[in-house]
Scaffold this active site. Structure first.
Site, PDB file in Angstrom:
ATOM      1  N   SER A 118       0.838  -1.210   0.000  1.00  0.00           N
ATOM      2  CA  SER A 118       0.000   0.000   0.000  1.00  0.00           C
ATOM      3  C   SER A 118       0.861   1.243   0.000  1.00  0.00           C
ATOM      4  CB  SER A 118      -0.864   0.037   1.252  1.00  0.00           C
ATOM      5  OG  SER A 118      -1.637  -1.116   1.351  1.00  0.00           O
ATOM      6  N   HIS A 139      -1.133  -2.866  -7.225  1.00  0.00           N
ATOM      7  CA  HIS A 139      -1.889  -2.536  -6.012  1.00  0.00           C
ATOM      8  C   HIS A 139      -3.388  -2.764  -6.245  1.00  0.00           C
ATOM      9  CE1 HIS A 139      -2.986   0.712  -2.806  1.00  0.00           C
ATOM     10  NE2 HIS A 139      -2.993  -0.501  -2.286  1.00  0.00           N
ATOM     11  N   GLU A 151      -3.888  -0.145  -9.221  1.00  0.00           N
ATOM     12  CA  GLU A 151      -2.869   0.893  -9.411  1.00  0.00           C
ATOM     13  C   GLU A 151      -1.595   0.164  -9.805  1.00  0.00           C
ATOM     14  OE1 GLU A 151      -2.494   4.806  -6.700  1.00  0.00           O
ATOM     15  OE2 GLU A 151      -2.632   2.977  -5.531  1.00  0.00           O
ATOM     16  N   ASN A 189      -3.814   5.902  -1.757  1.00  0.00           N
ATOM     17  CA  ASN A 189      -3.671   6.142  -0.322  1.00  0.00           C
ATOM     18  C   ASN A 189      -3.228   7.558   0.008  1.00  0.00           C
ATOM     19  OD1 ASN A 189      -4.598   3.751   0.880  1.00  0.00           O
ATOM     20  ND2 ASN A 189      -2.817   2.720   0.034  1.00  0.00           N
TER      21      ASN A 189
END
Ligand SMILES: NC(=O)c1ccc[n+]([C@@H]2O[C@H](COP(=O)([O-])OP(=O)(O)OC[C@H]3O[C@@H](n4cnc5c(N)ncnc54)[C@H](O)[C@@H]3O)[C@@H](O)[C@H]2O)c1
Length: 296
Positions: A118, A139, A151, A189
């Site tokens: 992450s 991701h 991602e 994130n």
């Protein structure tokens, strides 16, 4: 691409294994813990049952998917014939660096090594291998079989060919890949975690309660899930560790984790997985949340 090794059978690893297997890939699911492997396979089976019940897939699809997955407790054994490895072990830099050193040692020289991290730098992970050009971030979002986004993070040395292969592969899984450069928190994130942290600060400052904050964001901003419920679902320990990486990586106080979040993690209140976070999660409530996400 035929053989996909997945490292870690936890929340993300079992979802990644499920998804590749459902789309016909042979999956070697690897975890150091036999208990995690058993739990991971049980979760995949339960989620496939949900999909059969919702008529998203047939009973035969479910059987085929499960038959495509083989479990291993040894990395060396599990990655022998992997074309791609997707690492989804615990979010810890030292652990990931060790795993990638091992992968570099045991995988064939042309195996692409991807991490589902992450927040940890793909460039740093790639630097401990002898093949940084074929190391990349992949991701996935939770729950993996349902969420469309991947991602794809290009490390400093990731080759354009590797990016292209992983992009095409993501499309074959019926996902939507998005190209992102390697900076702390990537895109998802970097934007999500400050919002979650601010929601926690809002409780900490006594502005409003948990339900009130989530209601404002759901009904006022059309978010399908409030930030606190989402934090519980991601895991408060995972949220904390991502914020720490961004705080450290950018040296910017705006990413400093709220003391309430820090306290909750120290107290073992990690969200849905530990039974309590901002909300209470008896088995039934957790099942209810997951079941809603798996409905058509
Ligand atoms: N939870 C989320 O919503 C989410 C979303 C996107 C990405 N991620 C990332 O995915 C990764 C996994 O997160 P998670 O939530 O699935 O964690 P988790 O704690 O549910 O699972 C981690 C698993 O890794 C296993 N493991 C630990 N060391 C290992 C080793 N040396 N070899 C093999 N397996 C090992 C553990 O036994 C455990 O089963 C992390 O990098 C996290 O940042 C998490």
């Amino acid at each position: 691409m035929k053989n996909i090794a997945v490292i870690g059978a936890g929340t993300m690893g079992n979802g990644i294994a499920h998804t590749f297997a459902q789309f016909g890939y042979k999956v070697q699911l690897i975890d150091v813990s036999q208990t995690s492997l058993d739990k991971g396979i049980a979760t995949i089976t339960k989620n496939l049952d949900r999909m059969v019940a919702k008529e998203t897939i047939s009973e035969a699809d479910k059987k085929r998917t499960l038959a495509n997955i083989t479990a291993f407790t040894s990395i060396e054994e599990g990655v022998k014939s992997a074309n791609l490895v997707v690492e989804a072990a615990t979010e810890n830099v030292d652990l990931k660096l060790k795993i990638f050193r091992d992968l570099d040692k045991y995988c064939p020289a042309d195996t692409i090594l991807a991490s589902n991290t992450s927040s940890i730098s793909i460039t740093q992970i790639a630097s401990v291998t002898s093949r940084p050009g074929i190391v990349i971030g992949m991701h996935f979002m939770n729950p993996v079989p349902i969420m469309k986004l991947v991602e794809i993070i290009k490390g400093y040395s990731t080759s354009p060919e590797t990016f292209k292969i992983v992009e095409e592969l993501s499309k074959k899984l019926n996902k939507v890949p998005v190209e992102v450069n390697d900076y702390p928190g990537f895109v998802a994130n970097r934007i999500l975690m400050p919002m979650i942290n601010e929601a926690v600060e809002t409780i900490y400052n006594g502005v409003a309660g948990v339900k009130e904050i989530d209601t404002v964001m759901m009904l006022g901003m059309a978010h399908p899930m409030g930030p606190l419920a989402l934090a519980d679902f991601i895991g408060l320990d995972v949220c904390l560790s991502i914020l720490k990486v961004m705080h450290e990586g950018f040296k910017n106080p705006k990413y400093a984790p709220c003391p309430l979040l820090v306290n909750m993690v120290m107290a073992g209140k990690l969200g849905a997985k530990s039974g309590e976070g901002f909300y209470d999660y008896s088995e039934n409530r957790k099942a209810e949340v997951v079941s809603k996400m798996f409905s058509k």
